[in-house]
Design a protein around this motif. Structure first.
Motif, short mmCIF file in Angstrom:
data_model
loop_
_atom_site.label_atom_id
_atom_site.label_comp_id
_atom_site.label_asym_id
_atom_site.label_seq_id
_atom_site.Cartn_x
_atom_site.Cartn_y
_atom_site.Cartn_z
N ALA A 1 0.12 4.84 -10.75
CA ALA A 1 -0.42 3.82 -11.67
C ALA A 1 -0.13 4.19 -13.11
N ARG B 1 -1.43 4.67 -0.91
CA ARG B 1 -2.77 4.66 -0.34
C ARG B 1 -2.87 5.65 0.82
N LEU C 1 -0.60 -2.57 -8.67
CA LEU C 1 -0.77 -3.38 -7.46
C LEU C 1 -1.85 -4.42 -7.70
N TYR D 1 0.83 -1.21 0.00
CA TYR D 1 0.00 0.00 0.00
C TYR D 1 0.86 1.26 0.00
N SER E 1 1.84 1.98 -3.41
CA SER E 1 0.76 2.53 -4.25
C SER E 1 0.28 3.89 -3.76
N ASN F 1 0.71 10.93 -6.51
CA ASN F 1 -0.42 10.30 -5.80
C ASN F 1 -0.72 8.94 -6.44
N THR F 2 -1.71 8.27 -5.90
CA THR F 2 -2.00 6.88 -6.31
C THR F 2 -2.19 6.75 -7.82
N GLU F 3 -3.06 7.61 -8.39
CA GLU F 3 -3.36 7.44 -9.82
C GLU F 3 -2.17 7.80 -10.70
#
Lengths: 417, 251
Positions: B76, B50, B82, B45, B48, B71-73
């Motif tokens: 990605a 979170r 993940l 996490y 990623s 940030n998370t997005e």
């Protein structure tokens, strides 16, 4: 306000002219309203909604045009446009066996035509707001479909408003075996503090299939009160969808009488509110006779300090056996200050009955949001996906494809704001 | 590819990761094994980004960038994937919509043109066929009513579509019988390549019979307690985690 004060106001504003039966109806309604006045919060059905803001607006009946109408929502619809409650343009090229017109013009052409149906549904008669509407209404739409007629194109009625007070009085007469779709679109201009008090009465005869959709986008300063009173005969099917997006103070009341065996009603709706908007959906589903079915699915999303109310009552009369009645209310709260009051009520006086109700309120699923973001979907888009999903099942109930597409577009626009 | 230095992280004020150092090169597959509560999922996490998983000290560098800036997005979209231990059910969000939205969001970020419905379906078909994912699964809500094996296959499908540089697979074997495990492992192995690195997190050695790692690390009490080659996994299978758990307080 006391009874004398109301009567004095009515004396100045009761519409004159028209057939004698209508004058009697108006006079009786004015008397009924005067004796009751506006309901206050001591009345159980009005516990969560305060009508005080409209007290000063009840008799602001100086209707002027609200300007030109925007394009129709549906590409191929028969369309009627009302501007601040007065008919502005009529529908053309209606098929044989269908009448869609203004109440005032219908009465002037054929004064006796509506006497048997207007104001005849009991549930709507005794309530103060429909009484006020009956007393003061000058116009509204009349839709009448002859037995056996299937109207392929939907009908669209726009109520465009920007000021004053208007009392649309609508009547739908669906003949035996007929089939039709009607969309009522209430649209506000500017941010005026106007008041709309609408009534729609529906009579669906044997085997009629009627879809009635309502899209409420009144101005954010406006108050909007609407009452739908319906009476379904044997094997009549009625589908209703209420999309509430606009208005500051909104009450949508439905009284549905399943009066014939095999009658079926699906009443669904979505409310999307922000700021200090208030929206109260109050539904009375009355299983008068046996072998009748009803479904209710209302879902909403509330942001900021918005307040929603859902009151849904299912009544099953004695000896009304073989009933199914289901009710569901789900609300998503995007802010700590938003509030939903959900009050299901079952009154079951028969024994062969299958009834259910459920209510939930919750926040956006943080785990789901993280899952979406972890796949590269930006947070705003991820939230929108989850919000859309939350109401998707309810929207999917809309039986008319084009109307469903319109609703999906409007919902999407709300979410993108 | 990924450089973790002196990483400390807490969740709700409780320190879980207590100084992790780990270096993963391009194309390498590393496995992290460890007893329950050792911080394995927390690490995934943290990687990623979170919310609620806070890095308190140390650094993570991914392809030359400080990961804390993203940030998370964004992570990605930059190619970090993940695979969830418990893939999340999203009722009302159709699998196809979800996959298309995700792929186009990532493509947008990478400056590539978004795919239209036809182009997307064509690309999707290639992967669903290989992973034996039915049209019915695609029509349903994301992971809704999926079996354990279907959920994990769906994770691998997402990975295949998004083409990450670095994939973290968190307990991909949990809840799978041996046949389902083989299908998932085949899917993962098909995605191995010289430009793609993986971090495979697992409690059991079993998974590593099918996804053979280049390196194995043991995580205990928020630190890498031992590192070695793939033979370390076999040793753990034999001896268990006893030596890493005994005598210290639970994390």
């Amino acid at each position: 306000m006391g009874m004398e004060a109301y009567q004095a106001q009515f004396a100045d504003h009761l519409p004159g002219g028209g057939p004698a039966w209508l004058s009697d109806l108006r006079q009786a309604a004015a008397t009924r309203f005067s004796s009751q006045g506006l309901p206050d919060r001591k009345v159980e059905e009005w516990r969560y909604t305060n009508l005080k803001p409209v007290q000063a607006q009840l008799f602001a009946l100086d209707a002027v045009s609200a300007g030109a109408a925007p394009p129709a929502l549906l590409e191929s619809s028969y369309r009627l446009v009302f501007s601040n409650g007065v008919l502005q343009s009529g529908a053309n090229d209606l098929p044989t066996g269908v009448r869609l017109a203004g109440m005032a013009e219908t009465l002037s052409e054929s004064p006796g035509s509506l006497a048997a149906h207007m104001g005849q549904i009991n549930a709507g008669q005794d309530l103060p707001l429909p009484a006020l509407n009956q007393a003061l209404s000058r116009d509204g739409y009349i839709l009448s479909i002859d037995p056996g007629v299937m109207v392929e194109r939907p009908m669209e009625v726009l109520f465009l408003s920007d000021a004053g007070t208007c009392y649309p009085r609508n009547l739908v007469l669906a003949g035996a075996g007929s089939e039709a779709t009607v969309v009522e679109h209430y649209l506000g201009r500017g941010d005026g503090e106007y008041f709309v008090n609408a009534v729609t009465e529906i009579h669906a005869a044997l085997g009629a299939k009627l879809r009635r959709y309502k899209i409420q986008q009144d101005a954010f300063g406006a108050s909007h009160v609407a009452t739908l009173a319906g009476q379904l005969g044997d094997d009549a099917h009625f589908e209703n969808f209420d999309l509430n997006l606009g208005g500051q103070l909104v009450r949508s009341e439905i009284h549905m009488a399943l009066a014939g065996q095999g009658a079926e009603a699906a009443l669904n709706g979505v409310y999307l509110l922000r700021g200090k908007q208030h929206c109260d959906n109050a539904i009375q589903m009355d299983h008068v006779v046996g072998a009748t079915n009803s479904h209710q699915d209302y879902r909403g999303i509330l942001d900021d300090k918005a307040h929603a109310v859902f009151q849904g009552k299912i009544t099953v009369r004695p000896d009304a056996q073989g009933i199914e009645g289901h009710q569901l209310n789900k609300t998503l709260l995007l802010s700590d200050d938003a509030e939903i009051d959900s009050k299901p009520e079952l009154e079951i006086l028969a024994d062969d009955v299958k009834c259910s109700h459920g209510a939930t309120a919750g926040e956006l699923d943080e785990t789901g949001l993280f899952y979406l973001r972890s796949r590269g979907i930006p947070e705003a888009e991820a939230r929108q996906l989850l919000m859309t999903a939350f109401i998707a099942e309810t929207v999917a109930h809309i039986g008319h494809d084009d109307v469903r597409a319109v609703m999906e577009r409007l919902v999407g626009e709300w979410m993108a704001q | 590819m990924l450089e973790i230095k002196g990483l400390h992280a807490d969740v709700d004020g409780t320190e879980i990761l207590k100084g992790i150092d780990l270096s993963i090169g391009e194309g390498e597959v590393h496995a992290i094994m460890g007893p329950n509560g050792s911080g394995k999922s927390t690490l995934s996490y943290v990687l990623s980004g979170r919310d609620g998983y806070n890095v308190t000290a140390g650094s993570i560098t991914y392809r030359g960038r400080d990961l804390s800036e993203l940030n998370t997005e964004e992570r990605a979209a930059e190619g970090i994937f993940l695979g969830f231990q418990y893939p999340v059910e999203l009722p009302g969000v159709s699998s196809t919509t979800f996959l298309k939205t995700a792929l186009n969001a990532v493509r947008r970020h990478r400056g590539e043109e978004e795919l239209d419905a036809v182009q997307f379906m064509k690309r999707l078909r290639v992967h669903t066929k290989a992973l034996n994912i039915s049209d019915d699964m695609l029509r349903r809500g994301v992971n809704v009513g999926f079996s354990g094996g279907e959920k994990k296959r769906n994770e691998i499908l997402q990975m295949a579509l998004l083409e990450p540089y670095f994939a973290v697979l968190d307990e991909t074997d949990s809840g799978l019988d041996i046949d389902a495990l083989k299908v998932v492992a085949e899917g993962v192995n098909a995605l191995r390549g010289p430009k793609r690195s993986m971090l495979v997190i697992t409690h059991y050695q079993r998974l590593l019979d099918y996804i053979v790692p280049d390196y194995v690390h043991v995580l205990a009490h928020g630190r890498i307690a031992r590192s070695g080659g793939k033979e370390l996994a076999l040793e753990l299978e034999e001896k268990g985690y006893g030596e890493f758990v005994a005598g210290t307080e639970a994390a």
